[in-house]
Design a protein around this motif. Structure first.
Motif, PDB file in Angstrom:
ATOM      1  N   SER A   1      35.929  30.039 101.671  1.00  0.00           N
ATOM      2  CA  SER A   1      36.959  30.665 102.593  1.00  0.00           C
ATOM      3  C   SER A   1      36.826  30.249 104.012  1.00  0.00           C
ATOM      4  O   SER A   1      35.603  29.448 104.227  1.00  0.00           O
ATOM      5  CB  SER A   1      36.750  32.310 102.775  1.00  0.00           C
ATOM      6  OG  SER A   1      35.272  32.509 103.233  1.00  0.00           O
ATOM      7  N   ALA A   2      37.785  30.627 104.749  1.00  0.00           N
ATOM      8  CA  ALA A   2      37.825  30.103 106.047  1.00  0.00           C
ATOM      9  C   ALA A   2      36.514  30.754 106.844  1.00  0.00           C
ATOM     10  O   ALA A   2      35.902  30.275 107.911  1.00  0.00           O
ATOM     11  CB  ALA A   2      39.224  30.223 106.741  1.00  0.00           C
ATOM     12  N   ALA A   3      36.348  31.941 106.509  1.00  0.00           N
ATOM     13  CA  ALA A   3      34.994  32.748 107.078  1.00  0.00           C
ATOM     14  C   ALA A   3      33.753  32.051 106.746  1.00  0.00           C
ATOM     15  O   ALA A   3      32.943  31.770 107.762  1.00  0.00           O
ATOM     16  CB  ALA A   3      35.018  34.165 106.600  1.00  0.00           C
TER      17      ALA A   3
ATOM     18  N   THR B   1      32.586  35.549 115.181  1.00  0.00           N
ATOM     19  CA  THR B   1      33.841  34.803 114.730  1.00  0.00           C
ATOM     20  C   THR B   1      35.045  35.264 115.764  1.00  0.00           C
ATOM     21  O   THR B   1      35.933  34.865 115.441  1.00  0.00           O
ATOM     22  CB  THR B   1      33.940  35.014 113.401  1.00  0.00           C
ATOM     23  OG1 THR B   1      34.078  36.026 112.891  1.00  0.00           O
ATOM     24  CG2 THR B   1      32.776  33.985 112.638  1.00  0.00           C
TER      25      THR B   1
ATOM     26  N   CYS C   1      36.464  39.769 110.528  1.00  0.00           N
ATOM     27  CA  CYS C   1      36.634  38.233 110.486  1.00  0.00           C
ATOM     28  C   CYS C   1      37.906  37.680 110.893  1.00  0.00           C
ATOM     29  O   CYS C   1      38.257  36.607 110.795  1.00  0.00           O
ATOM     30  CB  CYS C   1      36.330  37.973 108.996  1.00  0.00           C
ATOM     31  SG  CYS C   1      37.830  38.484 107.851  1.00  0.00           S
TER      32      CYS C   1
ATOM     33  N   ALA D   1      40.871  35.725 112.602  1.00  0.00           N
ATOM     34  CA  ALA D   1      40.718  34.489 113.307  1.00  0.00           C
ATOM     35  C   ALA D   1      42.263  33.753 113.334  1.00  0.00           C
ATOM     36  O   ALA D   1      43.103  34.315 112.587  1.00  0.00           O
ATOM     37  CB  ALA D   1      40.040  33.464 112.201  1.00  0.00           C
TER      38      ALA D   1
ATOM     39  N   ILE E   1      44.221  30.827 112.195  1.00  0.00           N
ATOM     40  CA  ILE E   1      44.331  29.848 111.451  1.00  0.00           C
ATOM     41  C   ILE E   1      45.825  28.993 111.171  1.00  0.00           C
ATOM     42  O   ILE E   1      46.600  29.493 110.837  1.00  0.00           O
ATOM     43  CB  ILE E   1      43.860  30.377 109.774  1.00  0.00           C
ATOM     44  CG1 ILE E   1      42.377  31.186 109.649  1.00  0.00           C
ATOM     45  CG2 ILE E   1      43.579  29.288 108.873  1.00  0.00           C
ATOM     46  CD1 ILE E   1      42.094  31.926 108.400  1.00  0.00           C
TER      47      ILE E   1
ATOM     48  N   ALA F   1      39.911  35.801 107.639  1.00  0.00           N
ATOM     49  CA  ALA F   1      39.367  34.575 107.427  1.00  0.00           C
ATOM     50  C   ALA F   1      38.589  34.453 106.159  1.00  0.00           C
ATOM     51  O   ALA F   1      38.402  33.679 105.257  1.00  0.00           O
ATOM     52  CB  ALA F   1      38.437  34.039 108.488  1.00  0.00           C
TER      53      ALA F   1
ATOM     54  N   ILE G   1      40.652  26.180 112.524  1.00  0.00           N
ATOM     55  CA  ILE G   1      40.305  27.680 112.336  1.00  0.00           C
ATOM     56  C   ILE G   1      39.718  27.728 113.777  1.00  0.00           C
ATOM     57  O   ILE G   1      38.791  27.134 114.404  1.00  0.00           O
ATOM     58  CB  ILE G   1      39.326  27.776 111.455  1.00  0.00           C
ATOM     59  CG1 ILE G   1      39.659  27.420 110.042  1.00  0.00           C
ATOM     60  CG2 ILE G   1      38.704  29.207 111.337  1.00  0.00           C
ATOM     61  CD1 ILE G   1      38.556  27.393 108.824  1.00  0.00           C
TER      62      ILE G   1
END
Ligand code: FES
Length: 86
Positions: free
Chosen positions: A17-19, A30, A52, A54, A56, A64, A75
């Motif tokens: 994941s983006a996280a 973050t 989380c 963000a 993106i 994220a 990101i």
């Protein structure tokens, strides 16, 4: 694959994941809360806590942890509240 976290290239496994990419980049905080600016970071990693958020690929306020990475994804930390749509 490679994604950009805060402008820095980070190698992440496919399906992450983006996280996870942000954590792999060494970011613990973050985002900043919209009210006090306090640091926040991914907690549940399953779409419940919203800590989380963000930006993106230019879209702010995304969870994220619910967004799978894609090659070249950009990101950024979410800083404060997103701007209102005009
Ligand atoms: S880490 Fe909790 S919603 Fe993403």
């Amino acid at each position: 694959m490679s994604v950009l976290v805060e402008g820095r290239a980070v190698a992440v496994p496919e399906g992450a994941s983006a996280a996870a990419a942000m954590l792999l980049a060494g970011l613990i905080a973050t985002r900043e809360s919209a009210v006090s600016g306090a640091p926040r970071g991914p907690l549940c990693l399953m779409g419940v806590c919203f800590d989380c958020l963000a930006e993106i690929d230019g879209v702010p306020n995304r969870q994220a942890c619910m967004v799978p990475v894609a090659p070249g994804m950009r990101i950024l930390r979410q800083r404060g509240a997103r701007e209102a749509l005009r």
